[in-house]
Design a protein around this motif. Sequence first.
Motif, PDB file in Angstrom:
ATOM      1  N   UNK A 109       6.862   6.821   2.608  1.00 14.97           N
ATOM      2  CA  UNK A 109       8.302   6.690   2.373  1.00 14.97           C
ATOM      3  C   UNK A 109       8.958   5.994   3.561  1.00 14.97           C
ATOM      4  N   UNK A 110       8.574   6.376   4.779  1.00 12.46           N
ATOM      5  CA  UNK A 110       9.114   5.737   5.984  1.00 12.46           C
ATOM      6  C   UNK A 110       8.774   4.250   6.019  1.00 12.46           C
ATOM      7  N   UNK A 111       7.577   3.909   5.559  1.00 11.69           N
ATOM      8  CA  UNK A 111       7.153   2.504   5.542  1.00 11.69           C
ATOM      9  C   UNK A 111       8.079   1.678   4.654  1.00 11.69           C
ATOM     10  N   UNK A 112       8.375   2.184   3.472  1.00 11.83           N
ATOM     11  CA  UNK A 112       9.267   1.461   2.556  1.00 11.83           C
ATOM     12  C   UNK A 112      10.680   1.405   3.121  1.00 11.83           C
ATOM     13  N   UNK A 113      11.153   2.524   3.651  1.00  8.23           N
ATOM     14  CA  UNK A 113      12.507   2.555   4.217  1.00  8.23           C
ATOM     15  C   UNK A 113      12.644   1.599   5.394  1.00  8.23           C
ATOM     16  N   UNK A 115       0.826  -1.211   0.000  1.00 10.39           N
ATOM     17  CA  UNK A 115       0.000   0.000   0.000  1.00 10.39           C
ATOM     18  C   UNK A 115       0.860   1.261   0.000  1.00 10.39           C
ATOM     19  N   UNK A 116       2.027   1.214   0.619  1.00  8.32           N
ATOM     20  CA  UNK A 116       2.932   2.370   0.584  1.00  8.32           C
ATOM     21  C   UNK A 116       3.463   2.585  -0.828  1.00  8.32           C
ATOM     22  N   UNK A 117       3.831   1.506  -1.497  1.00 14.76           N
ATOM     23  CA  UNK A 117       4.295   1.616  -2.891  1.00 14.76           C
ATOM     24  C   UNK A 117       3.186   2.204  -3.748  1.00 14.76           C
ATOM     25  N   UNK A 118       1.978   1.650  -3.607  1.00 17.02           N
ATOM     26  CA  UNK A 118       0.847   2.131  -4.403  1.00 17.02           C
ATOM     27  C   UNK A 118       0.571   3.607  -4.143  1.00 17.02           C
ATOM     28  N   UNK A 119       0.581   4.008  -2.890  1.00 17.41           N
ATOM     29  CA  UNK A 119       0.280   5.398  -2.541  1.00 17.41           C
ATOM     30  C   UNK A 119       1.311   6.357  -3.135  1.00 17.41           C
ATOM     31  N   UNK A 120       2.583   5.989  -3.080  1.00 15.68           N
ATOM     32  CA  UNK A 120       3.628   6.853  -3.638  1.00 15.68           C
ATOM     33  C   UNK A 120       3.483   6.957  -5.150  1.00 15.68           C
ATOM     34  N   UNK A 121       3.295   5.832  -5.825  1.00 13.78           N
ATOM     35  CA  UNK A 121       3.147   5.859  -7.281  1.00 13.78           C
ATOM     36  C   UNK A 121       1.896   6.627  -7.670  1.00 13.78           C
ATOM     37  N   UNK A 122       0.802   6.372  -6.977  1.00  4.09           N
ATOM     38  CA  UNK A 122      -0.459   7.055  -7.274  1.00  4.09           C
ATOM     39  C   UNK A 122      -0.295   8.568  -7.134  1.00  4.09           C
ATOM     40  N   UNK A 124      13.803  -3.170  -0.580  1.00  5.34           N
ATOM     41  CA  UNK A 124      15.005  -2.518  -1.102  1.00  5.34           C
ATOM     42  C   UNK A 124      14.890  -2.255  -2.588  1.00  5.34           C
ATOM     43  N   UNK A 125      14.350  -3.213  -3.320  1.00  7.76           N
ATOM     44  CA  UNK A 125      14.145  -3.021  -4.761  1.00  7.76           C
ATOM     45  C   UNK A 125      13.118  -1.923  -5.022  1.00  7.76           C
ATOM     46  N   UNK A 126      12.088  -1.851  -4.189  1.00  8.84           N
ATOM     47  CA  UNK A 126      11.085  -0.785  -4.319  1.00  8.84           C
ATOM     48  C   UNK A 126      11.729   0.578  -4.090  1.00  8.84           C
ATOM     49  N   UNK A 127      12.592   0.668  -3.082  1.00 13.31           N
ATOM     50  CA  UNK A 127      13.273   1.938  -2.800  1.00 13.31           C
ATOM     51  C   UNK A 127      14.163   2.343  -3.971  1.00 13.31           C
TER      52      UNK A 127
END
Length: 195
Positions: free
Chosen positions: A97-101, A77-84, A134-137
């Motif tokens: 961003x903090x969630x992915x990190x 959901x963090x990836x989706x929210x950032x891309x969206x 890590x790949x998402x970041x």
Amino acid sequence: MSTQEFQNGELRDGFHFRGGHPALDLVATVTGRLKPAQRELLAGPDDLARWLVAAGFAGSPLAATPGDLERARALREAIHAIVDARLAGGEGTPADIDQINAAAAGTPAIPQIGEDGRVRLQGGASALLATLAGEAALLLGGDQASRIRRCEADGCAMLFLDTSRGGERRWCSMKRCGNKAKVAEFRKRRQGVGA
């Protein structure tokens, strides 16, 4: 197209892999994002374990815990929210961003060369999720971030990495959405000619 090609291509073990990047394929584990009722494909820990194998992160079945499932969904959901947000001209929130990190800060899986000469990731679901984060970041914070697109087909919300030379890819899959759009356009032109 043979069943084997389909299983090794865009659909593997019931999951869609049209994103061109595992972080975008993780987002696709919720279907119908543009519809009132969405479908959760990661309903339980076993589904996450199956997805990790289908995505190529694990070579054989593994165990996933409810905590792993919760972390995978939060990462997704963090990836989706950032891309969206970026596709709408904004930026992701600091919380996303903090969630992915935070997920990427976990102990990652260890790459090992197998007997067949191919790399395999060694580690449990938590380690594989840290590797995926890590790949998402790297994707979201790197040069390819500007090449993330949403499929232009009506009703499709799939995200994909546009690796085409001109950067003008429009559909998540030429086999699926692209073909439907071209058939619809052909029918529209044909009706216009006969009118």
